[in-house]
Scaffold this active site. Sequence first.
Site, PDB file in Angstrom:
ATOM      1  N   ASP A  92      11.094   3.988   4.173  1.00  0.00           N
ATOM      2  CA  ASP A  92      10.919   2.553   4.402  1.00  0.00           C
ATOM      3  C   ASP A  92      12.198   1.974   4.988  1.00  0.00           C
ATOM      4  O   ASP A  92      13.291   2.245   4.489  1.00  0.00           O
ATOM      5  CB  ASP A  92      10.575   1.823   3.103  1.00  0.00           C
ATOM      6  CG  ASP A  92       9.876   0.497   3.354  1.00  0.00           C
ATOM      7  OD1 ASP A  92       8.655   0.422   3.136  1.00  0.00           O
ATOM      8  OD2 ASP A  92      10.555  -0.458   3.786  1.00  0.00           O
ATOM      9  N   ASP A 147      13.756   5.046  11.039  1.00  0.00           N
ATOM     10  CA  ASP A 147      12.751   4.328  11.814  1.00  0.00           C
ATOM     11  C   ASP A 147      11.618   5.305  12.093  1.00  0.00           C
ATOM     12  O   ASP A 147      11.768   6.242  12.885  1.00  0.00           O
ATOM     13  CB  ASP A 147      13.378   3.830  13.108  1.00  0.00           C
ATOM     14  CG  ASP A 147      12.389   3.143  14.032  1.00  0.00           C
ATOM     15  OD1 ASP A 147      11.202   3.009  13.644  1.00  0.00           O
ATOM     16  OD2 ASP A 147      12.787   2.760  15.140  1.00  0.00           O
ATOM     17  N   LYS A 151      -4.563  -0.478  15.759  1.00  0.00           N
ATOM     18  CA  LYS A 151      -5.329   0.146  14.681  1.00  0.00           C
ATOM     19  C   LYS A 151      -6.573   0.869  15.200  1.00  0.00           C
ATOM     20  O   LYS A 151      -6.968   1.904  14.656  1.00  0.00           O
ATOM     21  CB  LYS A 151      -5.718  -0.909  13.644  1.00  0.00           C
ATOM     22  CG  LYS A 151      -4.532  -1.419  12.818  1.00  0.00           C
ATOM     23  CD  LYS A 151      -3.788  -0.284  12.138  1.00  0.00           C
ATOM     24  CE  LYS A 151      -2.847  -0.771  11.053  1.00  0.00           C
ATOM     25  NZ  LYS A 151      -2.074   0.343  10.448  1.00  0.00           N
ATOM     26  N   TYR A 168      -2.449  -6.025  16.969  1.00  0.00           N
ATOM     27  CA  TYR A 168      -2.689  -5.247  15.748  1.00  0.00           C
ATOM     28  C   TYR A 168      -4.020  -4.495  15.832  1.00  0.00           C
ATOM     29  O   TYR A 168      -4.100  -3.307  15.505  1.00  0.00           O
ATOM     30  CB  TYR A 168      -2.674  -6.209  14.559  1.00  0.00           C
ATOM     31  CG  TYR A 168      -2.907  -5.582  13.214  1.00  0.00           C
ATOM     32  CD1 TYR A 168      -1.905  -4.854  12.583  1.00  0.00           C
ATOM     33  CD2 TYR A 168      -4.118  -5.755  12.548  1.00  0.00           C
ATOM     34  CE1 TYR A 168      -2.109  -4.303  11.323  1.00  0.00           C
ATOM     35  CE2 TYR A 168      -4.332  -5.210  11.297  1.00  0.00           C
ATOM     36  CZ  TYR A 168      -3.320  -4.493  10.691  1.00  0.00           C
ATOM     37  OH  TYR A 168      -3.536  -3.945   9.438  1.00  0.00           O
ATOM     38  N   LEU A 189       0.811  -1.210   0.000  1.00  0.00           N
ATOM     39  CA  LEU A 189       0.000   0.000   0.000  1.00  0.00           C
ATOM     40  C   LEU A 189       0.848   1.264   0.000  1.00  0.00           C
ATOM     41  O   LEU A 189       0.528   2.233  -0.689  1.00  0.00           O
ATOM     42  CB  LEU A 189      -0.921   0.001   1.225  1.00  0.00           C
ATOM     43  CG  LEU A 189      -2.195  -0.826   1.104  1.00  0.00           C
ATOM     44  CD1 LEU A 189      -2.809  -1.057   2.487  1.00  0.00           C
ATOM     45  CD2 LEU A 189      -3.203  -0.150   0.186  1.00  0.00           C
ATOM     46  N   THR A 213      -1.712  -7.445  -0.009  1.00  0.00           N
ATOM     47  CA  THR A 213      -0.290  -7.109   0.028  1.00  0.00           C
ATOM     48  C   THR A 213       0.441  -8.278   0.678  1.00  0.00           C
ATOM     49  O   THR A 213      -0.175  -9.273   1.079  1.00  0.00           O
ATOM     50  CB  THR A 213      -0.037  -5.829   0.846  1.00  0.00           C
ATOM     51  OG1 THR A 213      -0.317  -6.102   2.228  1.00  0.00           O
ATOM     52  CG2 THR A 213      -0.928  -4.684   0.368  1.00  0.00           C
TER      53      THR A 213
END
Length: 299
Positions: free
Chosen positions: A37, A72, A174, A170, A18, A204
């Site tokens: 990245d 980072d 989120k 996760y 993404l 992905t």
Amino acid sequence: MGINDGRVAIVTGAGRGLGRAHALALAKEGAKVVVNDLGSAPSGQGVDPRPAEEVVAEIRAMGGEAIIDTSDAASWEGAQKMVDLAIAELGGLDIVVNNAGILRDRMLVNMTEEDWDSVTRVHMRSTFALTNRAAQHWRAQSKEGLQPDARVINTTSHSGLYCNIGQANYAAAKAGIASFSIVAARELVRYGVTVNAIAPRATTRMTEGLREWDEEALAMRDPKWVAALVSWLASPEAKGISGRVFEAWGYGFTIAESWQHGATVEACDEPSQFGNRIYEAHEKSRKNAGIDIGQHFDP
């Protein structure tokens, strides 16, 4: 010419999936992009600058302008470096897309402290750190009379909104990002900044193997659909949209309507009388929404 012509964007986790799609879509619409990245594995291990370098090369090949950053994103220093780099090398900062993330899925009883800390750090802390550093810059501009027309676009998840099992770390991160986005939208409006979040449904490397999809569903889960929405939300056209969470894929863009008030029953200060009252409210209230559209469930 594009809807983001001349604007400067930072995209974290932009080497693959993404993030890569976001960076390319923004560049196609005229934005100059800091491609951030670390190049780590989906679980967060390792460092490799090549994915970010390849995205920068793609943008330059299409005639766009981009620079690489391998900081980072979850570190205070890394976030500040990205902001400084955008201003010094690309001439400013208008757009932040917080996309960096990792997965370490386990059932709650098997999850380790490191599984929890690493996932929440990458998702939540990177979103906070970069938004904070960018907001400091935009606030300074506003105080100088140079009111920004800036955008923050964060990445939440259907797991965070609708609570997928096996993803306590996760989902918590989120869900936190969704709430953070709404709070930030309310706080930063005075500085000319909008803040929204997306819950992408996309295939992905982080979602590979989680479920089998037919050819049509795979096409509708192409990251390009989500990237198109991100590119629009980043543009001046989206100035009137803030504090919203969007579910996005090829089947459409849906606004998630946050928590809603359910049934209320008369209060009582005697716990022994709670049973019937609470069960009454429970029966009158809608069930929690599930991951799949139209799905509802009780735990």
